[in-house]
Design a protein around this motif. Sequence first.
Motif, PDB file in Angstrom:
ATOM      1  N   HIS A 127      24.228 -14.578  -5.562  1.00 14.66           N
ATOM      2  CA  HIS A 127      25.687 -14.643  -5.642  1.00 14.66           C
ATOM      3  C   HIS A 127      26.230 -16.069  -5.688  1.00 14.66           C
ATOM      4  O   HIS A 127      27.442 -16.254  -5.804  1.00 14.66           O
ATOM      5  CB  HIS A 127      26.311 -13.872  -4.478  1.00 14.66           C
ATOM      6  CG  HIS A 127      26.033 -12.402  -4.538  1.00 14.66           C
ATOM      7  ND1 HIS A 127      26.641 -11.558  -5.440  1.00 14.66           N
ATOM      8  CD2 HIS A 127      25.178 -11.634  -3.822  1.00 14.66           C
ATOM      9  CE1 HIS A 127      26.195 -10.327  -5.270  1.00 14.66           C
ATOM     10  NE2 HIS A 127      25.291 -10.344  -4.302  1.00 14.66           N
ATOM     11  N   TYR A 167      29.951 -18.477  -4.152  1.00 19.71           N
ATOM     12  CA  TYR A 167      30.249 -17.041  -4.289  1.00 19.71           C
ATOM     13  C   TYR A 167      30.626 -16.665  -5.710  1.00 19.71           C
ATOM     14  O   TYR A 167      31.200 -15.622  -5.971  1.00 19.71           O
ATOM     15  CB  TYR A 167      31.362 -16.603  -3.312  1.00 19.71           C
ATOM     16  CG  TYR A 167      31.257 -17.256  -1.967  1.00 19.71           C
ATOM     17  CD1 TYR A 167      30.158 -17.028  -1.155  1.00 19.71           C
ATOM     18  CD2 TYR A 167      32.249 -18.127  -1.506  1.00 19.71           C
ATOM     19  CE1 TYR A 167      30.044 -17.649   0.083  1.00 19.71           C
ATOM     20  CE2 TYR A 167      32.144 -18.744  -0.279  1.00 19.71           C
ATOM     21  CZ  TYR A 167      31.040 -18.504   0.512  1.00 19.71           C
ATOM     22  OH  TYR A 167      30.932 -19.123   1.727  1.00 19.71           O
ATOM     23  N   THR A 211      30.239 -12.128  -8.917  1.00 22.15           N
ATOM     24  CA  THR A 211      31.035 -12.959  -8.032  1.00 22.15           C
ATOM     25  C   THR A 211      31.475 -12.141  -6.819  1.00 22.15           C
ATOM     26  O   THR A 211      31.686 -10.926  -6.920  1.00 22.15           O
ATOM     27  CB  THR A 211      32.265 -13.541  -8.747  1.00 22.15           C
ATOM     28  OG1 THR A 211      32.972 -14.375  -7.820  1.00 22.15           O
ATOM     29  CG2 THR A 211      33.188 -12.470  -9.275  1.00 22.15           C
ATOM     30  N   LEU A 212      31.630 -12.808  -5.706  1.00 25.50           N
ATOM     31  CA  LEU A 212      32.116 -12.136  -4.500  1.00 25.50           C
ATOM     32  C   LEU A 212      33.547 -12.537  -4.179  1.00 25.50           C
ATOM     33  O   LEU A 212      34.110 -12.095  -3.195  1.00 25.50           O
ATOM     34  CB  LEU A 212      31.195 -12.466  -3.313  1.00 25.50           C
ATOM     35  CG  LEU A 212      29.756 -11.991  -3.447  1.00 25.50           C
ATOM     36  CD1 LEU A 212      28.952 -12.382  -2.221  1.00 25.50           C
ATOM     37  CD2 LEU A 212      29.675 -10.499  -3.682  1.00 25.50           C
ATOM     38  N   ASN A 245      37.484 -12.518  -4.319  1.00 25.71           N
ATOM     39  CA  ASN A 245      38.581 -11.556  -4.526  1.00 25.71           C
ATOM     40  C   ASN A 245      38.117 -10.111  -4.635  1.00 25.71           C
ATOM     41  O   ASN A 245      38.734  -9.320  -5.352  1.00 25.71           O
ATOM     42  CB  ASN A 245      39.399 -11.951  -5.759  1.00 25.71           C
ATOM     43  CG  ASN A 245      40.031 -13.317  -5.593  1.00 25.71           C
ATOM     44  OD1 ASN A 245      40.636 -13.609  -4.563  1.00 25.71           O
ATOM     45  ND2 ASN A 245      39.866 -14.164  -6.586  1.00 25.71           N
ATOM     46  N   LEU A 246      37.068  -9.755  -3.934  1.00 26.85           N
ATOM     47  CA  LEU A 246      36.616  -8.355  -3.964  1.00 26.85           C
ATOM     48  C   LEU A 246      37.618  -7.419  -3.300  1.00 26.85           C
ATOM     49  O   LEU A 246      37.613  -6.221  -3.575  1.00 26.85           O
ATOM     50  CB  LEU A 246      35.256  -8.207  -3.285  1.00 26.85           C
ATOM     51  CG  LEU A 246      34.048  -8.700  -4.055  1.00 26.85           C
ATOM     52  CD1 LEU A 246      32.784  -8.427  -3.270  1.00 26.85           C
ATOM     53  CD2 LEU A 246      33.964  -8.054  -5.426  1.00 26.85           C
ATOM     54  N   SER A 247      38.479  -7.958  -2.444  1.00 30.68           N
ATOM     55  CA  SER A 247      39.440  -7.103  -1.748  1.00 30.68           C
ATOM     56  C   SER A 247      40.419  -6.452  -2.712  1.00 30.68           C
ATOM     57  O   SER A 247      41.012  -5.421  -2.385  1.00 30.68           O
ATOM     58  CB  SER A 247      40.198  -7.902  -0.686  1.00 30.68           C
ATOM     59  OG  SER A 247      40.910  -8.964  -1.292  1.00 30.68           O
ATOM     60  N   LYS A 252      39.456  -5.120  -5.441  1.00 29.93           N
ATOM     61  CA  LYS A 252      38.682  -4.109  -6.142  1.00 29.93           C
ATOM     62  C   LYS A 252      38.062  -3.064  -5.203  1.00 29.93           C
ATOM     63  O   LYS A 252      37.910  -1.907  -5.573  1.00 29.93           O
ATOM     64  CB  LYS A 252      37.569  -4.819  -6.920  1.00 29.93           C
ATOM     65  CG  LYS A 252      36.769  -3.976  -7.846  1.00 29.93           C
ATOM     66  CD  LYS A 252      35.782  -4.851  -8.614  1.00 29.93           C
ATOM     67  CE  LYS A 252      34.915  -4.041  -9.548  1.00 29.93           C
ATOM     68  NZ  LYS A 252      33.959  -4.859 -10.282  1.00 29.93           N
ATOM     69  N   TYR A 253      37.714  -3.487  -3.978  1.00 34.91           N
ATOM     70  CA  TYR A 253      37.005  -2.617  -3.043  1.00 34.91           C
ATOM     71  C   TYR A 253      37.697  -2.567  -1.688  1.00 34.91           C
ATOM     72  O   TYR A 253      38.360  -3.515  -1.283  1.00 34.91           O
ATOM     73  CB  TYR A 253      35.571  -3.127  -2.808  1.00 34.91           C
ATOM     74  CG  TYR A 253      34.681  -3.066  -4.018  1.00 34.91           C
ATOM     75  CD1 TYR A 253      34.170  -1.861  -4.483  1.00 34.91           C
ATOM     76  CD2 TYR A 253      34.324  -4.234  -4.688  1.00 34.91           C
ATOM     77  CE1 TYR A 253      33.332  -1.814  -5.584  1.00 34.91           C
ATOM     78  CE2 TYR A 253      33.483  -4.203  -5.795  1.00 34.91           C
ATOM     79  CZ  TYR A 253      32.989  -2.981  -6.236  1.00 34.91           C
ATOM     80  OH  TYR A 253      32.157  -2.941  -7.323  1.00 34.91           O
ATOM     81  N   VAL A 276      32.461  -1.594   0.391  1.00 36.34           N
ATOM     82  CA  VAL A 276      31.540  -2.716   0.544  1.00 36.34           C
ATOM     83  C   VAL A 276      30.435  -2.360   1.535  1.00 36.34           C
ATOM     84  O   VAL A 276      29.270  -2.676   1.323  1.00 36.34           O
ATOM     85  CB  VAL A 276      32.290  -4.004   0.967  1.00 36.34           C
ATOM     86  CG1 VAL A 276      31.327  -5.138   1.226  1.00 36.34           C
ATOM     87  CG2 VAL A 276      33.302  -4.390  -0.100  1.00 36.34           C
ATOM     88  N   LEU A 314      34.919  -9.406   2.032  1.00 32.39           N
ATOM     89  CA  LEU A 314      36.268  -9.076   1.552  1.00 32.39           C
ATOM     90  C   LEU A 314      37.269 -10.195   1.809  1.00 32.39           C
ATOM     91  O   LEU A 314      38.329 -10.230   1.180  1.00 32.39           O
ATOM     92  CB  LEU A 314      36.748  -7.775   2.178  1.00 32.39           C
ATOM     93  CG  LEU A 314      36.036  -6.531   1.663  1.00 32.39           C
ATOM     94  CD1 LEU A 314      36.397  -5.301   2.494  1.00 32.39           C
ATOM     95  CD2 LEU A 314      36.350  -6.282   0.190  1.00 32.39           C
TER      96      LEU A 314
END
Length: 117
Positions: free
Chosen positions: A60, A64, A71-72, A74-76, A78-79, A84, A114
């Motif tokens: 990763h 990140y 990429t990790l 701004n995953l919040s 999307k998930y 997660v 996240l």
Amino acid sequence: MEKPIFIIPVILLVAVILFVNVVFLHPAKENKTATPAKTEKTASTFDPVAFYKQTCIGCHGDQYQGVVGPTLKNLSSKYKQADVENILKNGKGGVMPAGLVKDEDIPAMAKWVLSLK
């Protein structure tokens, strides 16, 4: 000529005693002292950043940004936390391996992932 014949078995005996002492006796003492520290570890002592640097950075990236893995950042958007946690526990798409994070540490790791922006 008799002295070298006598010395060789003595040297071998000493070597065997030292080998048995080092290999079989000392690790048992070290393991006994290490075990309580492992059982005292709680989820509050889990360090997601240190775990990431040791386990996840290769896929990763150091920022990140994603390398082999996505990429990790701004995953919040999307998930959710549960999503997660599920990925951390079960893996995803045959690329993200399952079981890298201990079950008790998954919520803390998911929360940290996240939070990345």
